[in-house]
Motif scaffolding. Structure first.
Motif, short mmCIF file in Angstrom:
data_model
loop_
_atom_site.label_atom_id
_atom_site.label_comp_id
_atom_site.label_asym_id
_atom_site.label_seq_id
_atom_site.Cartn_x
_atom_site.Cartn_y
_atom_site.Cartn_z
N VAL A 8 0.84 -1.20 0.00
CA VAL A 8 0.00 0.00 0.00
C VAL A 8 0.88 1.25 0.00
N ASN A 9 1.90 1.25 0.83
CA ASN A 9 2.83 2.39 0.86
C ASN A 9 3.46 2.64 -0.50
N HIS A 10 3.93 1.57 -1.13
CA HIS A 10 4.63 1.72 -2.41
C HIS A 10 3.69 2.12 -3.53
N ALA A 11 2.47 1.58 -3.52
CA ALA A 11 1.54 1.83 -4.62
C ALA A 11 0.83 3.17 -4.49
N PHE A 12 0.49 3.57 -3.25
CA PHE A 12 -0.37 4.74 -3.08
C PHE A 12 0.27 5.86 -2.24
N GLY A 13 1.45 5.59 -1.70
CA GLY A 13 2.12 6.63 -0.93
C GLY A 13 1.96 6.44 0.56
N ARG A 14 2.81 7.12 1.29
CA ARG A 14 2.86 6.94 2.74
C ARG A 14 1.59 7.41 3.44
N ALA A 15 0.96 8.47 2.90
CA ALA A 15 -0.27 8.96 3.52
C ALA A 15 -1.34 7.88 3.52
N ALA A 16 -1.41 7.11 2.41
CA ALA A 16 -2.39 6.03 2.34
C ALA A 16 -2.05 4.94 3.35
N GLY A 17 -0.76 4.64 3.50
CA GLY A 17 -0.36 3.64 4.49
C GLY A 17 -0.70 4.08 5.91
N ASP A 18 -0.49 5.37 6.20
CA ASP A 18 -0.84 5.90 7.53
C ASP A 18 -2.34 5.79 7.76
N ALA A 19 -3.13 6.14 6.73
CA ALA A 19 -4.59 6.07 6.87
C ALA A 19 -5.05 4.63 7.12
N LEU A 20 -4.38 3.68 6.46
CA LEU A 20 -4.72 2.27 6.66
C LEU A 20 -4.46 1.85 8.11
N LEU A 21 -3.32 2.23 8.65
CA LEU A 21 -2.99 1.86 10.04
C LEU A 21 -3.97 2.49 11.02
N ARG A 22 -4.35 3.74 10.76
CA ARG A 22 -5.33 4.37 11.65
C ARG A 22 -6.69 3.68 11.56
N ALA A 23 -7.06 3.25 10.35
CA ALA A 23 -8.34 2.53 10.20
C ALA A 23 -8.32 1.21 10.95
N VAL A 24 -7.20 0.48 10.88
CA VAL A 24 -7.07 -0.77 11.62
C VAL A 24 -7.17 -0.49 13.11
N ALA A 25 -6.51 0.55 13.58
CA ALA A 25 -6.55 0.90 15.00
C ALA A 25 -7.98 1.20 15.45
N GLU A 26 -8.72 1.95 14.65
CA GLU A 26 -10.10 2.29 15.01
C GLU A 26 -10.99 1.05 15.07
N ARG A 27 -10.83 0.14 14.11
CA ARG A 27 -11.67 -1.07 14.09
C ARG A 27 -11.36 -1.97 15.29
N LEU A 28 -10.07 -2.13 15.59
CA LEU A 28 -9.71 -2.98 16.73
C LEU A 28 -10.24 -2.39 18.03
#
Length: 277
Positions: free
Chosen positions: A177-197
């Motif tokens: 995800v980081n490589h394909a869409f950039g670091r901001a997208a990777g950060d957003a993914l990690l925050r989404a995982v944190a919120e769901r957990l």
């Protein structure tokens, strides 16, 4: 010309972002302009030699200190702390040897002092972050806090005050995800995982980020079938995020310490990951 800022490769766990990235970007670009050269680089000294923190006019990951300070070097200004220790160097290079001194050279030294101040504040911020209880990106407990909570839960279990379980979660494809869409997208993914957990756990439980794309959930007073049910809720919660994840769960057994409980949960997670490969 391009300007690149690298994350500090000396960190064992990445910061989530170099807090001075934009300022280092402008600093090396300005250094090249003042030096009258097409390239500039900022180096920080490390155990394995100087490493590039930012570069202008070249690919940062491909620039070595030896190349920058070689025959094409126009100026190399050391970054020296108040106690006389050199911690890095600002180098402008890629042009003929300097024929003038005066104001441009003085301004380069001013830039080097600014770079030193930025690096010192960066190190201070990193040291403070390591002692803070929260992960700065997700707001979850960081690894240090999770390990402390786990030690406390084990101590209570040893006194017969409940049976804790630990779930370890490893997100698949985070680097892609980081490589394909950039670091901001990777950060957003990690925050989404944190919120769901977090949404799938109780107030008494502790959700934390162990590092990079690995998370942990300490389930207080939850053993046996309760841990299995909680694991199911966590899996269902991450089904709402557009990635897959591997899970491992371990429940306290007499004789367990915090490290052994974490190691068993980790092993279960890696076994699940291997079974899917």
């Amino acid at each position: 010309m391009t300007t690149r800022v690298l994350d500090d490769p000396g960190r064992r766990e990445p910061p989530d972002r170099d807090p001075h990235g934009l300022r280092l970007d402008g600093l090396v670009r300005l250094a090249a302009h003042l030096g009258g050269t097409p390239m500039a680089a900022l180096f920080a000294d490390g155990d394995e030699g100087p490493r590039v923190l930012a570069a202008h006019g070249c690919v940062a990951a491909e620039v070595s200190h030896e190349q920058a300070t070689g025959p094409g070097c126009r100026e190399a200004v050391p970054l020296v702390t108040a106690d006389g220790k050199q911690v890095g160097e600002l180098v402008v290079f890629g042009g003929p040897p300097a024929t003038q001194g005066g104001e441009p050279r003085g301004l380069l030294h001013d830039l080097a002092r600014l770079a030193l101040a930025l690096l010192e504040s960066w190190r201070l911020a990193a040291a403070l972050a390591r002692t803070a209880p929260q992960d700065p990106l997700t707001g979850l407990a960081n690894r240090r806090e999770i390990e402390q909570a786990l030690r406390s839960a084990v101590a209570r279990a040893e006194r017969g005050l409940g049976t804790p379980s630990l779930v370890v979660v490893d997100v698949d494809g985070f680097q892609e995800v980081n490589h394909a869409f950039g670091r901001a997208a990777g950060d957003a993914l990690l925050r989404a995982v944190a919120e769901r957990l977090t949404a799938a756990t109780r107030v008494v439980d502790t959700v934390g980020r162990l590092g990079a794309d690995e998370f942990a959930v300490l389930l207080e007073h939850t053993g046996g079938t309760g841990a299995v049910a909680a694991l199911g809720r966590l899996r269902a919660a991450l089904a709402e995020v557009p990635v897959t994840a591997a899970f491992g769960v371990a429940t306290y057994r007499p004789g367990d310490g915090a490290a052994s409980l974490l190691a068993r949960a980790d092993a279960e997670m890696y076994a699940e990951k291997a079974a899917r490969a």
